[in-house]
Structures are given as structure tokens and as C-alpha cells.
Scaffold this motif. Sequence first.
Motif, PDB file in Angstrom:
ATOM      1  N   LYS A   1      41.204  40.516  65.973  1.00 56.05           N
ATOM      2  CA  LYS A   1      42.385  39.783  66.357  1.00 56.05           C
ATOM      3  C   LYS A   1      42.260  38.320  66.279  1.00 56.05           C
ATOM      4  O   LYS A   1      43.330  37.554  65.948  1.00 56.05           O
ATOM      5  CB  LYS A   1      42.581  40.052  68.025  1.00 56.05           C
ATOM      6  N   VAL A   2      41.052  37.640  66.432  1.00 53.45           N
ATOM      7  CA  VAL A   2      40.749  36.319  66.271  1.00 53.45           C
ATOM      8  C   VAL A   2      40.970  35.999  64.916  1.00 53.45           C
ATOM      9  O   VAL A   2      41.549  34.861  64.515  1.00 53.45           O
ATOM     10  CB  VAL A   2      39.468  35.956  66.715  1.00 53.45           C
ATOM     11  N   ILE A   3      40.263  36.822  63.909  1.00 48.25           N
ATOM     12  CA  ILE A   3      40.368  36.660  62.521  1.00 48.25           C
ATOM     13  C   ILE A   3      41.759  36.534  62.036  1.00 48.25           C
ATOM     14  O   ILE A   3      42.179  35.921  61.063  1.00 48.25           O
ATOM     15  CB  ILE A   3      39.512  37.609  61.946  1.00 48.25           C
ATOM     16  N   GLY A   4      42.503  37.572  62.767  1.00 46.81           N
ATOM     17  CA  GLY A   4      43.912  37.760  62.321  1.00 46.81           C
ATOM     18  C   GLY A   4      44.744  36.508  62.559  1.00 46.81           C
ATOM     19  O   GLY A   4      45.714  35.920  61.800  1.00 46.81           O
ATOM     20  N   LYS A   5      44.529  35.884  63.965  1.00 49.04           N
ATOM     21  CA  LYS A   5      45.272  34.902  64.420  1.00 49.04           C
ATOM     22  C   LYS A   5      44.911  33.541  63.279  1.00 49.04           C
ATOM     23  O   LYS A   5      45.849  32.728  62.906  1.00 49.04           O
ATOM     24  CB  LYS A   5      45.076  34.416  65.916  1.00 49.04           C
ATOM     25  N   ALA A   6      43.648  33.271  63.012  1.00 44.98           N
ATOM     26  CA  ALA A   6      43.054  32.446  62.244  1.00 44.98           C
ATOM     27  C   ALA A   6      43.772  32.488  60.852  1.00 44.98           C
ATOM     28  O   ALA A   6      44.493  31.462  60.340  1.00 44.98           O
ATOM     29  CB  ALA A   6      41.685  32.321  61.978  1.00 44.98           C
ATOM     30  N   GLY A   7      44.105  33.582  60.178  1.00 43.94           N
ATOM     31  CA  GLY A   7      44.585  33.845  58.914  1.00 43.94           C
ATOM     32  C   GLY A   7      45.936  33.391  59.090  1.00 43.94           C
ATOM     33  O   GLY A   7      46.495  32.824  57.824  1.00 43.94           O
ATOM     34  N   HIS A   8      46.720  33.824  60.153  1.00 42.99           N
ATOM     35  CA  HIS A   8      48.241  33.761  60.326  1.00 42.99           C
ATOM     36  C   HIS A   8      48.405  32.087  60.371  1.00 42.99           C
ATOM     37  O   HIS A   8      49.450  31.392  59.860  1.00 42.99           O
ATOM     38  CB  HIS A   8      48.538  34.204  61.558  1.00 42.99           C
ATOM     39  N   ALA A   9      47.429  31.433  61.168  1.00 49.05           N
ATOM     40  CA  ALA A   9      47.577  29.966  61.288  1.00 49.05           C
ATOM     41  C   ALA A   9      47.623  29.304  59.854  1.00 49.05           C
ATOM     42  O   ALA A   9      48.280  28.206  59.560  1.00 49.05           O
ATOM     43  CB  ALA A   9      46.619  29.497  62.139  1.00 49.05           C
ATOM     44  N   ARG A  10      46.415  29.609  59.131  1.00 43.98           N
ATOM     45  CA  ARG A  10      46.098  28.883  57.879  1.00 43.98           C
ATOM     46  C   ARG A  10      47.487  29.145  56.701  1.00 43.98           C
ATOM     47  O   ARG A  10      47.933  28.403  56.290  1.00 43.98           O
ATOM     48  CB  ARG A  10      44.977  29.705  56.958  1.00 43.98           C
ATOM     49  N   SER A  11      48.255  30.351  57.055  1.00 42.93           N
ATOM     50  CA  SER A  11      49.202  30.571  56.232  1.00 42.93           C
ATOM     51  C   SER A  11      50.265  29.498  56.691  1.00 42.93           C
ATOM     52  O   SER A  11      51.338  29.340  55.999  1.00 42.93           O
ATOM     53  CB  SER A  11      49.866  32.168  56.341  1.00 42.93           C
ATOM     54  N   GLN A  12      50.566  29.506  58.148  1.00 47.06           N
ATOM     55  CA  GLN A  12      51.574  28.584  58.633  1.00 47.06           C
ATOM     56  C   GLN A  12      51.259  27.256  57.958  1.00 47.06           C
ATOM     57  O   GLN A  12      52.416  26.491  57.548  1.00 47.06           O
ATOM     58  CB  GLN A  12      51.566  28.729  60.074  1.00 47.06           C
ATOM     59  N   ASP A  13      50.032  26.941  57.877  1.00 43.58           N
ATOM     60  CA  ASP A  13      49.632  25.370  57.454  1.00 43.58           C
ATOM     61  C   ASP A  13      50.263  25.225  56.162  1.00 43.58           C
ATOM     62  O   ASP A  13      50.611  24.149  55.766  1.00 43.58           O
ATOM     63  CB  ASP A  13      48.367  25.020  57.640  1.00 43.58           C
ATOM     64  N   LYS A  14      49.849  26.013  55.396  1.00 41.44           N
ATOM     65  CA  LYS A  14      50.148  26.203  53.956  1.00 41.44           C
ATOM     66  C   LYS A  14      51.611  26.244  53.703  1.00 41.44           C
ATOM     67  O   LYS A  14      52.067  25.183  52.856  1.00 41.44           O
ATOM     68  CB  LYS A  14      49.682  27.199  53.090  1.00 41.44           C
ATOM     69  N   ARG A  15      52.488  26.790  54.240  1.00 40.91           N
ATOM     70  CA  ARG A  15      54.109  26.604  54.295  1.00 40.91           C
ATOM     71  C   ARG A  15      54.542  25.416  54.670  1.00 40.91           C
ATOM     72  O   ARG A  15      55.612  24.992  54.063  1.00 40.91           O
ATOM     73  CB  ARG A  15      54.711  27.937  55.088  1.00 40.91           C
TER      74      ARG A  15
END
Length: 375
Positions: free
Chosen positions: A357-371
Motif C-alpha cells: 500500500k505504501v509502495i502504491g501510494k509512492a508510485g501514485h505520488a511520483r506520477s502526479q509529480d510528473k504530470r
Amino acid sequence: MDTNSSNTDSSNTHFSTTSTNNDYAALARIGLNTHLMAQWHALETNPADRLFRVVEVQRNWLQLHDGTTEHVARVFPALADALYGAGTALAVGDWVSARCHEQGEWWIHRQITPFTHLARRANDGRRQPLASNIDTALLVMGLDHDYNPRRMERYLALVEAAGVFGVVVLSKADIGTDVEGRLAELHQRLPRRVPIHVINGQSPEAALELSPWLGAGQTLVLLGSSGAGKSTLTNTLLEAAIQQTGDVRRGDGRGRHTTTARSLHLCPGGACIIDTPGLRTWRPDVDADSVAATFDDIEALAQHCHFRDCHHDDEPGCAVRGQIDADRLLNYHKLQREIARSQQTPLERKAMQAKWKVIGKAGHARSQDKRSGNW
């Protein structure tokens, strides 16, 4: 049917004390061997105790056989609770000690420890027994839409890990697709020690093809998906229409559950055969080392890997990659992961879920930063 032992007992219940000796010759015809006989004689038995084999299991009763006659029986609550707690509930093929109540009712009060036992894990982690005291598993797979090499590797690994000899049976040879090519593929993927037979389950020649495993006193179980041809093959081996058969769906070749319960039958040649409902899934109920041993071709090559803890993924100096079929290696890794998950405690499972769950949230945050251009 034609033709560590549990010490839980309830001696305070009133039983008929008429002693009836077991007919060991008749019991041998339905699978009694020296290993089981030794356990039976080691028990402290009551003169009323009788040795039976379980030939059918229903919700509230079991069908027992003494080699000559069938009896309906129930399990003592104390034994049922003990077996449930140990995850070793009675299955078709088990041997049990039972007594006859004064009212003519049979009650099971002991289980003889099986020399082999097949089980699977349910979604909630509970152990579901499939069959006990099995010599050979006929792994049935149709040469039509049912054909799936990965599933066959899985079944073979799980029965061998349980100490049961596996025989691959490719059914529907008369209507199969690319029979020669599929046979060659399995010979390439599976270890050479594994027998592979191509049969037409409706032909009497199927019994001749499988005769090495149909000896008197041997017990076989048929495993495979719905529509693979297990019930058809069972009827052919029994030389009688015991099991109902049905057609498969035209669109995907999937079968309907014509066999709804496991049951044990006696073949004309003396072998006992257990037909089972189709297995949609078979979650492992064995340890990782046992399954690894069944992939002995991978294990043998792994001895020559550069790193002793090589996972055969992308490590340099791997002696397995390139020598083993890539899909077989992928299947091996998948089974090992499933076993690791099945052996986790509830706390370990929750910790793993929290980690991902933590890994998934971190991945989602990186995707948001890229966009948003903040990367």
C-alpha cells in the motif's frame, strides 16, 4: 462402491459388544496395505471396532466400505473437532475405525494416518482435503480448449510434492487439435520421468494404455478441470456408466460440473479409482522445498549458477535461463510465490499488504509529480 492415528475416542457411549473380525483379504482388495495394517494393529482397539475405507463424504455422513458391504456412518463430534483443528478432515480414501451403536448406527472414532494426502488451500487459508491414501494421480487434460501446459505443470508439481506419483493423461485424442505438436511440447517441458499418455476416454483401449497403474489394490485419483473427460474415463475404466457425463460449451470448451462429489469405485481389475469434481483452482498446500524438488530439471541446473541464491531472473552467470523453457521457469516462480503467501501468518499478510500500500501510494505520488511538472 461396487463389489499420526487420532486417539480421540468416546468409550462412554454404549456400543454393541459383538466382536466381528475384519476380512483382511477383502480389505486388501480395496487398498489396505502393510503400512496401514501396521498402524491398525498398533492401536488399542475395542472388540467391536471395525476397519473401513471411506468411499464417499457428504455433509453429515460418510459412506464406509469393508471390502464386501457398504455402511453409512457419522463422525464422533470429538474426533470431528480434533480433525478440523488439525486441518486433516476425513476425505475419500481415508481408513477409519468405527463401531456399531446398539441402534444399528455406525460411528467413526479414529482416523488411520494416511500415507499420502492431497489437499488445497481455500481463499481464507483453510485446508480442503481432496483424497487420501493415493498411489497414482491421473492428471487428465483435454486436447481441445482445455489444453494448458502451465496448469499441467502445476498439478504435477503439487501431487508429486504430496508423495503421489503423477501420470499425465491427454484425453480427447479423437477430436483434439494439433495432437502431435502438443504431445511434443509436453515432452519438452516436463521431466522425462513423467509418463504421458494420449487416449480416447471413450475407447476400451484407454484401460489397456493405463494398465500399469490399474493393478489390484492400487488407488488412483483423477484430477483435472471440468470437461477434461474425467467422468468419461472413469466409466471406461469401470466398464460401467457410474458417473454422469456432459458436453462442454461451444464457445470456450469449458465443462459443466457433472461430478459433484468425490467417490471411490472398484475397477474390474482390482484397482480403486476416485473421480473428483473439476478443479477450477488449486492453491498449494505444500512447502516450497517439496515443490522445488518436483522441478528437478531446474534444481539440477541451479547447482551450476554463479550465485548460490540465484533467482534465475537477470543475475549474471545463471545456468538455468536459456536451458529451461521460459514459460516453465515463469510457472515455477509463480508457484513459489503462491506457496510463500500461503505460509504467511495473518500478521505477516497484513504487514505485506501495508508494505505494498505504501509502495502504491509512492508510485501514485511520483506520477502526479510528473504530470504537474514537479519531477
